[in-house]
Design a protein around this motif. Sequence first.
Motif, PDB file in Angstrom:
ATOM      1  N   VAL A  81       0.863  -1.179   0.000  1.00 33.69           N
ATOM      2  CA  VAL A  81       0.000   0.000   0.000  1.00 33.69           C
ATOM      3  C   VAL A  81       0.901   1.232   0.000  1.00 33.69           C
ATOM      4  O   VAL A  81       1.751   1.387   0.884  1.00 33.69           O
ATOM      5  CB  VAL A  81      -0.926   0.018   1.238  1.00 33.69           C
ATOM      6  CG1 VAL A  81      -1.847   1.236   1.204  1.00 33.69           C
ATOM      7  CG2 VAL A  81      -1.727  -1.277   1.332  1.00 33.69           C
ATOM      8  N   CYS A 108      -8.705   0.611  -6.851  1.00 33.51           N
ATOM      9  CA  CYS A 108      -8.505  -0.834  -6.650  1.00 33.51           C
ATOM     10  C   CYS A 108      -8.719  -1.629  -7.940  1.00 33.51           C
ATOM     11  O   CYS A 108      -9.021  -2.818  -7.907  1.00 33.51           O
ATOM     12  CB  CYS A 108      -9.388  -1.377  -5.523  1.00 33.51           C
ATOM     13  SG  CYS A 108      -9.199  -0.481  -3.972  1.00 33.51           S
ATOM     14  N   ARG A 159      -6.977   0.644   2.411  1.00 37.60           N
ATOM     15  CA  ARG A 159      -6.711   1.507   1.236  1.00 37.60           C
ATOM     16  C   ARG A 159      -5.915   2.762   1.595  1.00 37.60           C
ATOM     17  O   ARG A 159      -5.089   3.207   0.806  1.00 37.60           O
ATOM     18  CB  ARG A 159      -8.012   1.911   0.567  1.00 37.60           C
ATOM     19  CG  ARG A 159      -8.582   0.816  -0.285  1.00 37.60           C
ATOM     20  CD  ARG A 159      -9.805   1.301  -1.016  1.00 37.60           C
ATOM     21  NE  ARG A 159     -10.908   0.497  -0.543  1.00 37.60           N
ATOM     22  CZ  ARG A 159     -12.146   0.881  -0.488  1.00 37.60           C
ATOM     23  NH1 ARG A 159     -12.495   2.100  -0.850  1.00 37.60           N
ATOM     24  NH2 ARG A 159     -13.071   0.067  -0.044  1.00 37.60           N
TER      25      ARG A 159
END
Length: 163
Positions: A81, A108, A159
Amino acid sequence: MNRFLCIFALLLFVGCDRSQAPATQADQPVASENQPQSLETIEMPLNGSLFTIQIANEDHEREKGYMFRKSIPDNEGMLFVFPYEAPRGFWMKNVPTDLDIAYLDAQCRIVSTHTMRAYSTRSTYSLKDAKFALELRAGRIGELGLVVGQVLDIPANVRDSAR
């Protein structure tokens, strides 16, 4: 000439991307060679199969990745990430097993997939800007039927967890 300078500047920027392994990566302590790093994990579905995914969301975790791991179980992976979308590049120095990589944008969505060869020092780049990189055992992307354009279900708390 202007075009050449722009291309050179872009290559220099990509070459400085922290997602590529820094020169100091080869100097990792020997004690860590056979010990997986302790990372946060999540359960994440990938086309109907449940995977245990390790989250690499800090610089030192992203730099080490799967280094020194002799095998990757079929239903495990690692999600890198990053704080923002950018061109990303990974290499396989000190990684003794082939891996598949899927680069994903901030939505994504898979933007490119590749298979990386063990111990290769050749960088494998995303074809578009990416915020995430998902690594799985080599062959798994094809076995699962993951394709460019597909959106993966990355939990919201993951995220934006880059540090």
